[in-house]
Design an enzyme around this catalytic site. Structure first.
Site, PDB file in Angstrom:
ATOM      1  N   ASP A   1     -32.518  26.990  15.682  1.00 18.53           N
ATOM      2  CA  ASP A   1     -31.455  27.928  15.335  1.00 18.53           C
ATOM      3  C   ASP A   1     -31.512  28.167  13.830  1.00 18.53           C
ATOM      4  OD1 ASP A   1     -28.826  29.405  15.453  1.00 18.53           O
ATOM      5  OD2 ASP A   1     -28.851  28.543  17.464  1.00 18.53           O
TER       6      ASP A   1
ATOM      7  N   HIS B   1     -31.266  34.147  15.420  1.00 15.59           N
ATOM      8  CA  HIS B   1     -31.035  32.708  15.226  1.00 15.59           C
ATOM      9  C   HIS B   1     -32.295  32.009  14.732  1.00 15.59           C
ATOM     10  CE1 HIS B   1     -26.938  32.427  16.751  1.00 15.59           C
ATOM     11  NE2 HIS B   1     -27.260  33.209  17.762  1.00 15.59           N
TER      12      HIS B   1
ATOM     13  N   GLU C   1     -27.723  37.412  20.415  1.00 16.15           N
ATOM     14  CA  GLU C   1     -27.102  37.628  19.115  1.00 16.15           C
ATOM     15  C   GLU C   1     -28.123  37.973  18.031  1.00 16.15           C
ATOM     16  OE1 GLU C   1     -23.048  34.971  19.618  1.00 16.15           O
ATOM     17  OE2 GLU C   1     -24.801  33.996  18.730  1.00 16.15           O
TER      18      GLU C   1
END
Length: 535
Positions: free
Chosen positions: A171, A242, A309
């Protein structure tokens, strides 16, 4: 019968079978792994050596393929115990039920002095799972969990008949798997200088550097330990969002024509991050090399590539990304992300694997062989199933275990809406609007725990248990519709199960609320009022 998850058929005859100090273990072909587990885990907990004489109580382990995949039958008679599985996994799940029937003491590391002889109720149990993907996602990227902690969670999963560990390995805040070809991924990307305590609203910081990584041998050990418990490990490498920890290590991976990627650190706070991977051929080759090493470590069918995302602002501003969109003829930034996902879908398929990603991978069109982890709600999973894609249902409104468990000031770092033990118990993974054929694409369910504010093993325990026990029952047992589920029965069985968790050393949330040391006064979360929207 206070077994969790609830068994399909359980009949208790009255009376008990005494195992004595040294029952004899009789092991049929295919049941060897369960025998090893009984000798190395159950024997130390109970003091039973399973090397008894011919005339003592016996525990038979056998495989009968007619029972079906992962199904089992447990029979306890005055002469002993018969554990029969439809395959090797079924025998193992039978042994987990036997352990529960022995009592909470069977979950310890060593027998307690003065314990009465071990016995089981005379009974017959016939059982099989509803889903073959019964998962738990553990985020070790935001807060690193040392290897022994991961192994402990595998033991806890096995005790609940869960069989997929989804490891979130990378991440913005950390890169955890060793990649020999790219050592800076762990040397640089594995560490951040400090960490936000709480969410963005919090003024608090932990000024200590935080990080860690797993060597490839560590990961192989985790995979082997899981396999011995009939658990598959599904690794996740986030692409294309990420990814700032990777960019911090190798700045050429980022959109250098938009931002000074050489100045980007490993992120020390939480939230959706605009610094995403550059959609170049060089980036594709880099991640192909990463995946090549990891495919050698993780032998399972599925490989998770994230896909969630991913803000598109940098791609919109990047001449290189815009040229890439034109070159590929994909129309826009969503099409560009879809092209990246399709590339890795084909790449994995060529190597006998299957891609799975978060439901954002549906944007711009999804490669036919890909599967979806539906996290934003049911809608993505419904769309994927209707289009013929396999789905793992894990909607945040139902099974995000970092969400708060109660209202009130004592709940530590309160996140989002309240999701109680009963809420998780009443979660239904298969949406009613799917036809029977479409519902076949719901291959399972999992609970997800994100560790932004879960900064210790104790905090993870508190967030995950006892709610993961409810998810385990949802995933395994043949339950009626949510409103018709027997919550008082589950709550009563949990009374015994808490004693098992105590014996295992799990620092779960008690039914009455957090213990004093489980509170986090002064650390801000982001609570939301009312029930969550179910979408």
């Amino acid at each position: 019968m206070d077994v969790i998850p609830r068994v399909s058929v359980g009949q208790v005859a009255g009376g008990r079978v005494e195992l004595g100090a040294s029952p004899r273990l009789v092991v049929g072909a295919g049941a060897e792994e369960t025998a090893r587990w009984m000798r190395t885990v159950l024997a130390p907990a109970t003091g039973l050596d399973f090397d008894g004489a011919e005339d003592g109580a016996t525990v038979h382990l056998t495989v009968d393929a007619s029972l079906g995949h992962e199904a089992y039958r447990l029979t306890a008679t005055p002469g002993g115990v018969q554990l029969t599985g439809g395959d090797a996994a079924g025998v193992f799940w039978a042994a987990q039920t036997m352990r529960q029937l022995l009592g909470p003491g069977a979950f310890r590391k060593a027998p307690l002095p003065g314990k009465a002889p071990w016995s089981l109720p005379l009974c017959t149990v016939e059982d099989h799972p509803r889903f073959h993907w019964r998962g738990f996602m553990l985020d070790v990227a935001r807060h690193f969990m040392p290897k022994d902690g991961v192994l402990r969670h595998l033991d806890l999963m096995a005790a609940h008949k869960l069989n997929v560990l989804h490891l979130h390995l990378t991440d913005d805040q950390g890169w955890r798997p060793e990649i020999a070809r790219y050592p800076r991924l762990t040397e640089v990307g594995g560490w951040r200088h400090r960490t936000k305590v709480g969410l963005r609203e919090s003024p608090l910081w932990d000024e200590r550097p935080h990080g860690g990584y797993y060597s490839q041998d560590d990961l192989r050990e985790i995979v082997a330990y899981a396999a011995a418990r009939f658990i598959t490990v599904v690794p996740e490498i986030d692409i294309p969002g990420h990814s700032q920890a990777a960019i911090a290590a190798y700045p050429e991976l980022g959109n250098a024509d938009v931002v000074d990627t050489a100045a980007l650190p490993v992120v020390d706070h939480w939230g959706v991050n605009p610094n995403v991977l550059a959609p170049t051929e060089a980036t594709l080759r880099f991640y192909e090399n990463v995946l090549t090493e990891l495919l050698d470590v993780f032998p399972g069918t599925f490989f998770h590539i994230g896909g969630d995302e991913c803000p598109k602002e940098q791609w919109r501003a990047s001449p290189a990304a815009q040229a890439r969109i034109a070159e590929l003829g994909v129309g826009d930034e969503d099409g560009l992300q879809s092209a990246l996902i399709r590339h890795f879908d084909r790449w994995l398929a060529d190597r006998g694997r299957r891609l799975i990603g978060w439901d954002e991978i549906l944007e711009g069109g999804l490669a036919q062989g890909a599967a979806v982890s539906s996290w934003q709600g049911y809608a993505g999973g419904v769309a994927a199933a209707k289009a013929g894609h396999d789905v793992v249902m894990c909607p945040q409104s139902q099974v995000y275990l970092d969400w708060r468990q109660a209202d009130g000031p004592d709940e530590p770092v309160p996140i989002a809406h309240v999701r109680t033990l009963e809420d998780v118990y009443r979660f239904e993974p298969v949406p009613a609007e799917l036809t029977a054929a479409e519902a076949e694409h719901v291959i399972g369910t999992q609970a997800n725990v994100w560790t932004e504010v879960l900064d210790s093993p104790r905090a993870v325990d508190y967030a995950v248990y006892p709610r993961l026990a409810a998810l385990a029952e949802v995933a395994w047992s043949q339950l009626p519709p949510p409103a018709e589920r027997d919550w008082p029965d589950f709550e009563e069985r949990m009374g015994t199960h808490y004693a098992r968790l105590d014996a295992l050393g799990v620092e779960y949330r008690p039914p009455g609320g957090p213990r004093p040391w489980q509170r986090r006064p002064g650390v801000l979360g982001r609570p939301m009022e009312g029930p969550p929207p179910i979408v």
